[in-house]
Design a protein around this motif. Structure first.
Motif, PDB file in Angstrom:
ATOM      1  N   GLY A 140       0.820  -1.210   0.000  1.00 24.51           N
ATOM      2  CA  GLY A 140       0.000   0.000   0.000  1.00 24.51           C
ATOM      3  C   GLY A 140       0.850   1.255   0.000  1.00 24.51           C
ATOM      4  O   GLY A 140       0.547   2.237  -0.699  1.00 24.51           O
ATOM      5  N   VAL A 141       1.936   1.250   0.774  1.00 28.17           N
ATOM      6  CA  VAL A 141       2.850   2.395   0.791  1.00 28.17           C
ATOM      7  C   VAL A 141       3.492   2.554  -0.591  1.00 28.17           C
ATOM      8  O   VAL A 141       3.620   3.669  -1.105  1.00 28.17           O
ATOM      9  N   GLY A 142       3.888   1.431  -1.193  1.00 23.71           N
ATOM     10  CA  GLY A 142       4.444   1.486  -2.536  1.00 23.71           C
ATOM     11  C   GLY A 142       3.455   2.055  -3.541  1.00 23.71           C
ATOM     12  O   GLY A 142       3.822   2.834  -4.434  1.00 23.71           O
ATOM     13  N   LEU A 166      -2.899  -6.332  -6.703  1.00 21.92           N
ATOM     14  CA  LEU A 166      -1.759  -6.675  -5.856  1.00 21.92           C
ATOM     15  C   LEU A 166      -1.895  -6.073  -4.462  1.00 21.92           C
ATOM     16  O   LEU A 166      -1.514  -6.693  -3.458  1.00 21.92           O
ATOM     17  N   VAL A 167      -2.445  -4.873  -4.386  1.00 18.99           N
ATOM     18  CA  VAL A 167      -2.661  -4.235  -3.082  1.00 18.99           C
ATOM     19  C   VAL A 167      -3.655  -5.053  -2.251  1.00 18.99           C
ATOM     20  O   VAL A 167      -3.445  -5.282  -1.059  1.00 18.99           O
ATOM     21  N   ALA A 168      -4.726  -5.522  -2.885  1.00 17.65           N
ATOM     22  CA  ALA A 168      -5.728  -6.326  -2.172  1.00 17.65           C
ATOM     23  C   ALA A 168      -5.102  -7.617  -1.636  1.00 17.65           C
ATOM     24  O   ALA A 168      -5.380  -8.031  -0.504  1.00 17.65           O
ATOM     25  N   VAL A 169      -4.260  -8.237  -2.438  1.00 16.98           N
ATOM     26  CA  VAL A 169      -3.591  -9.471  -2.000  1.00 16.98           C
ATOM     27  C   VAL A 169      -2.693  -9.186  -0.801  1.00 16.98           C
ATOM     28  O   VAL A 169      -2.637  -9.955   0.161  1.00 16.98           O
ATOM     29  N   VAL A 184     -10.920   0.907   1.264  1.00 18.91           N
ATOM     30  CA  VAL A 184     -11.157   1.457  -0.077  1.00 18.91           C
ATOM     31  C   VAL A 184     -10.255   0.765  -1.104  1.00 18.91           C
ATOM     32  O   VAL A 184     -10.714   0.332  -2.168  1.00 18.91           O
ATOM     33  N   LEU A 185      -8.977   0.649  -0.769  1.00 19.10           N
ATOM     34  CA  LEU A 185      -8.031   0.005  -1.691  1.00 19.10           C
ATOM     35  C   LEU A 185      -8.417  -1.453  -1.943  1.00 19.10           C
ATOM     36  O   LEU A 185      -8.335  -1.946  -3.081  1.00 19.10           O
ATOM     37  N   TYR A 187     -11.424  -2.845  -1.659  1.00 19.66           N
ATOM     38  CA  TYR A 187     -12.670  -2.911  -2.433  1.00 19.66           C
ATOM     39  C   TYR A 187     -12.369  -2.840  -3.931  1.00 19.66           C
ATOM     40  O   TYR A 187     -12.843  -3.682  -4.714  1.00 19.66           O
ATOM     41  N   HIS A 188     -11.578  -1.861  -4.314  1.00 16.92           N
ATOM     42  CA  HIS A 188     -11.262  -1.703  -5.738  1.00 16.92           C
ATOM     43  C   HIS A 188     -10.297  -2.794  -6.214  1.00 16.92           C
ATOM     44  O   HIS A 188     -10.359  -3.215  -7.385  1.00 16.92           O
ATOM     45  N   GLY A 189      -9.437  -3.276  -5.307  1.00 15.69           N
ATOM     46  CA  GLY A 189      -8.533  -4.361  -5.679  1.00 15.69           C
ATOM     47  C   GLY A 189      -9.274  -5.654  -5.954  1.00 15.69           C
ATOM     48  O   GLY A 189      -8.958  -6.379  -6.914  1.00 15.69           O
ATOM     49  N   LEU A 190     -10.277  -5.953  -5.142  1.00 19.66           N
ATOM     50  CA  LEU A 190     -11.088  -7.161  -5.369  1.00 19.66           C
ATOM     51  C   LEU A 190     -11.875  -7.048  -6.670  1.00 19.66           C
ATOM     52  O   LEU A 190     -12.052  -8.045  -7.387  1.00 19.66           O
ATOM     53  N   ARG A 191     -12.354  -5.856  -6.967  1.00 24.82           N
ATOM     54  CA  ARG A 191     -13.049  -5.658  -8.241  1.00 24.82           C
ATOM     55  C   ARG A 191     -12.115  -5.949  -9.409  1.00 24.82           C
ATOM     56  O   ARG A 191     -12.515  -6.573 -10.397  1.00 24.82           O
ATOM     57  N   GLN A 192     -10.862  -5.517  -9.285  1.00 27.16           N
ATOM     58  CA  GLN A 192      -9.884  -5.765 -10.338  1.00 27.16           C
ATOM     59  C   GLN A 192      -9.587  -7.255 -10.469  1.00 27.16           C
ATOM     60  O   GLN A 192      -9.509  -7.799 -11.576  1.00 27.16           O
TER      61      GLN A 192
END
Length: 451
Positions: A140-142, A166-169, A184-185, A187-192
């Motif tokens: 997430g920082v990256g 990758l953030v969601a993982v 938030v990250l 949610y959108h990561g799972l959608r991806q």
């Protein structure tokens, strides 16, 4: 904004403008490897003079190592972006600075009183931090760093959106709080992940048997994450980054199957050590495992190494899964220390009582001291441990050390297994020979007499 964000972006812009070599460095766990994959994949769209580096869990330990800094210096690196670690690497980063290498740290672990002499330190847990959310994962920082870089260079956010998987993982696997910005990250990561996952994650999803269902956080925690993590525990976390950055699906599937095998062996070995399983002893043709090993020839070819697996008619009496693990471990060890143009050869020979399996290489070889400690438990220097304690966290690992453990476990079964042994010979500068012995097996054939 995260403190030092602008400094980090300015130094990265400077490196790219000067065409300096950049190294993206990360931890060997899921958070670290996803972070490295994210930053590398994003920057690779705009810059080519870069590489990534994952330290060896058992040779270097967690975090920034002198060995890794030396590698960076020898390959002309001027800037290292370190992710999911580095916040406690005061001495190592000072050493790098002496060699003319700058560091940008993107970490989420709690720092000590003294911070490393890096150009920029992006960490919401540092004492002088002003960022309103401190629970970002390393990945997430990256992501926030790349978001700032994109904004500064007029790059559309749409270039970053595909990397949210990758953030969601990382969030799910690193067990950081799923609230606030992480929510938030994720949610959108799972959608991806469910709509258009990266090639590498798609291959893992397929290997996990999740292709026809909606991926949940639970699927990441219990199925996807452990497979990525197994790579760093059994072999090297770099294989996980290779997979997560791969663009060709067939190659990604090959890597996923390899990592899936690591996960199966890791689970099996843990259960054995905990007494939940017994060794499954059977007689089987060694050629079956040699055939499986030969399928991994591409990983040797990509490094410019000749990989020879000699056919054998030998039959051994052993645990099939653990025998494959030992073969893979020795072959991978040979691959790591054999230069381009060298050869790794696998063969078997028989005596009246046992079969000896040999992995030979024309690599750099070992000193007598290295050879004597080859199968010993290796300490892991844990950068996260308080520096003043001088603590070294021991670990038995899942490599050559456990090959020795498997042999010792065999020898306790019965008299027939007293032939089991493991060893190595080496000539510095010429290569090494690793071997193990297993009792000969007998295949029972059923003959039907036709009248």
């Amino acid at each position: 904004c995260i403190r030092d964000r602008d400094k980090a972006v300015a130094r990265l812009n400077e490196a790219m403008g000067r065409k300096e070599r950049i190294l993206v460095w990360g931890d060997y766990d899921v958070d670290g490897t996803t972070a490295v994959a994210l930053v590398y994949k994003f920057l690779q769209q705009f810059y080519s003079n870069m590489d990534y580096y994952i330290p060896d869990r058992y040779e270097e330990g967690y975090g920034v190592s002198v060995k890794g800094v030396d590698y960076a210096y020898e390959t002309g690196v001027k800037l290292i972006i370190v992710l999911d670690c580095g916040i406690k690497a005061v001495n190592e980063i000072a050493y790098a600075k002496e060699k003319g290498i700058d560091f940008i740290i993107c970490d989420h672990h709690v720092p000590d009183d003294v911070l490393p002499p890096a150009v920029a330190i992006l960490n919401a847990k540092r004492p002088d931090a002003t960022y309103p959310y401190e629970h970002l994962s390393g990945c997430g920082v990256g992501f926030k760093f790349m978001q700032a870089f994109a904004k500064d260079n007029g790059i559309e956010f749409s270039h970053l959106t595909p990397l949210l998987d990758l953030v969601a993982v990382s969030v799910a696997s690193d067990i950081v709080p799923i609230m606030g910005e992480n929510r938030v990250l994720t949610y959108h990561g799972l959608r991806q992940i469910n709509s258009n996952p990266s090639v590498g994650l798609k291959a893992i999803i397929d290997v996990c048997g999740l292709s026809d269902k909606e991926i949940t956080m639970g699927d990441i925690i219990f199925k996807i994450g452990p497979r990525i993590n197994a790579s760093g525990r059994i072999q090297t976390g770099k294989e996980a980054v290779d997979l997560l950055t791969e663009k060709d699906y067939n190659r990604a599937l090959e890597l996923s199957n390899q990592i899936n095998e690591y996960n199966d062996v890791l689970t099996y070995w843990i259960q054995l050590r905990q007494g939940e399983l017994s060794l499954h002893i059977e007689s089987f043709p060694l050629q079956d495992l040699f055939d499986l090993l030969a399928r991994g020839r591409k990983s040797f070819q990509m490094k410019g190494i000749n990989f020879n697996v000699e056919p054998t008619s030998a039959v051994v009496k052993a645990d099939r899964v653990l025998t494959l693990f030992m073969l893979n471990t020795m072959a991978d060890n040979a691959r790591k220390y054999t230069p381009q143009g060298g050869t790794v050869a696998i063969k078997a020979s028989e005596t009246a009582d046992y079969v000896e399996v040999t992995v030979e290489d024309t690599g750099q070889g070992m000193t007598d001291s290295q050879l004597a400690r080859l199968f010993d438990a290796k300490p892991i220097r844990d950068e996260r441990a308080p520096q003043k304690s001088g603590a070294v966290e021991p670990s038995h690992g899942f490599g050559l050390v456990n090959c020795k453990g498997i042999i010792e476990k065999y020898r306790k079964i019965s008299q027939i297994f007293t032939v089991c042994t493991i060893g190595a010979t080496s000539v510095l500068g010429s290569g090494s020979r690793l071997f193990f012995r297993l009792p000969k097996g007998v295949l029972r054939l059923l003959f039907v007499l036709l009248m």
